[in-house]
Enzyme design. Structure first.
Site, PDB file in Angstrom:
ATOM      1  N   PRO A   2       3.417   1.104   4.309  1.00  0.00           N
ATOM      2  CA  PRO A   2       4.238   1.963   3.673  1.00  0.00           C
ATOM      3  C   PRO A   2       5.067   1.753   1.956  1.00  0.00           C
ATOM      4  CG  PRO A   2       4.634   1.366   5.628  1.00  0.00           C
ATOM      5  CD  PRO A   2       4.070   0.566   5.389  1.00  0.00           C
ATOM      6  N   GLU A   3       4.631   2.726   1.173  1.00  0.00           N
ATOM      7  CA  GLU A   3       5.396   2.479  -0.066  1.00  0.00           C
ATOM      8  C   GLU A   3       6.600   3.975  -0.210  1.00  0.00           C
ATOM      9  OE1 GLU A   3       3.713   1.542  -3.521  1.00  0.00           O
ATOM     10  OE2 GLU A   3       1.808   1.116  -2.026  1.00  0.00           O
TER      11      GLU A   3
END
Ligand SMILES: [Zn+2]
Length: 275
Positions: A2-3
């Site tokens: 996840p960013e």
């Protein structure tokens, strides 16, 4: 992994469910995360406290508990935070369960266990946050500030964007997309970029991150938001994961390049190498 947009989407999904609720108990599964406070510490500082607010810093979620206690969570590679009624039998790969007021449990599920769950007593600043660079949306980040960070340095722009000590929260997917949108070759040495180049990079960074948050993030392998829904941004990726396919803008074949051990995707026509 996840960013920033994915973590922000998760925060927005969790906040209305959790803020104002009291943590009643903490339970641990059979395996400990690689970076985790002990169950004893978690129980000591978390149990009995109400969640005052839920914030994001880079890719970290910061749970601000009553009395100045901080619970810091990083999803690592495959971490997920799920909220629901108590699960029996226990969900697979759930390493921590926070039992909340009102019959809800918060589950930390992580197949690869690279996630982090760390608790800090009142008055103690979470050490990992000291390493986190500027938020891409903060006022301090301007084309001149970026120009200053890059001055005299020869590292490729792709690696610069991935460096969380400079800009927080940008990972491999969004770095490729930002460079495509800005028309910059990923191997361009940062010291060569002009103020106008940085202005374009910053505009595209903010536009792409904002749009991705609105679309619910990008789904890759193990990421799902807190409601278990897949993100829709994936449908709009211009270069990431598209090696060999035609560029949506010019029809040239998208190329793949390995930089610092990570795949970069780019269009050789839209992002010419001016070196
Ligand atoms: Zn192109």
């Amino acid at each position: 992994m996840p960013e920033l947009p994915e973590v922000e989407v998760i925060r927005r999904g969790l906040a209305p469910l959790l803020v104002g609720r009291r943590f009643l108990a903490v339970k641990m599964g059979p395996q400990r995360l690689r970076q985790q406070s002990s169950l004893r510490e978690l129980r000591r500082w978390v149990q009995g406290r109400c969640l005052d607010s839920l914030r994001r810093r880079g890719k970290y979620l910061r749970f601000n508990l009553e009395g100045g206690v901080t619970l810091l969570i990083h999803l690592g590679m495959t971490g997920r935070l799920l909220v629901g009624p108590p699960a029996a039998p226990p969900l697979p790969h759930v390493h921590l369960v926070f039992q909340l007021e009102g019959g809800l449990d918060l589950f930390f599920q992580d197949t690869r266990r690279f996630g982090q769950v760390l608790v800090y007593p009142p008055g103690v600043d979470p050490a990992p946050l000291a390493q986190v660079g500027a938020e891409p949306f903060s006022r301090k980040v301007t084309p001149d500030w970026l120009l200053e960070q890059a001055r005299g340095r020869s590292r490729p722009i792709k690696n610069f964007l991935l460096d969380a000590r400079v800009l927080a929260g940008i990972g491999n997917i969004y770095a490729s997309e930002i460079l495509m949108a800005a028309g910059l070759h990923p191997a361009t040495p940062v010291g060569r970029l002009t103020r106008e180049d940085w202005a374009r990079v910053l505009t595209e960074t903010r536009r792409i991150l904002k749009h991705a948050i609105k679309k619910g993030g990008t789904t890759v392998a193990n990421y799902l938001n807190s409601k278990g829904e897949a993100g829709l941004f994936q449908l709009e990726l211009l270069v990431y994961g598209r090696a060999g396919q035609p560029c949506h803008r010019c029809g040239a074949r998208i190329l793949r390049l390995v930089q610092a051990g990570r795949s970069t995707f780019f269009c050789p026509v839209c992002q010419p190498d001016k070196g």
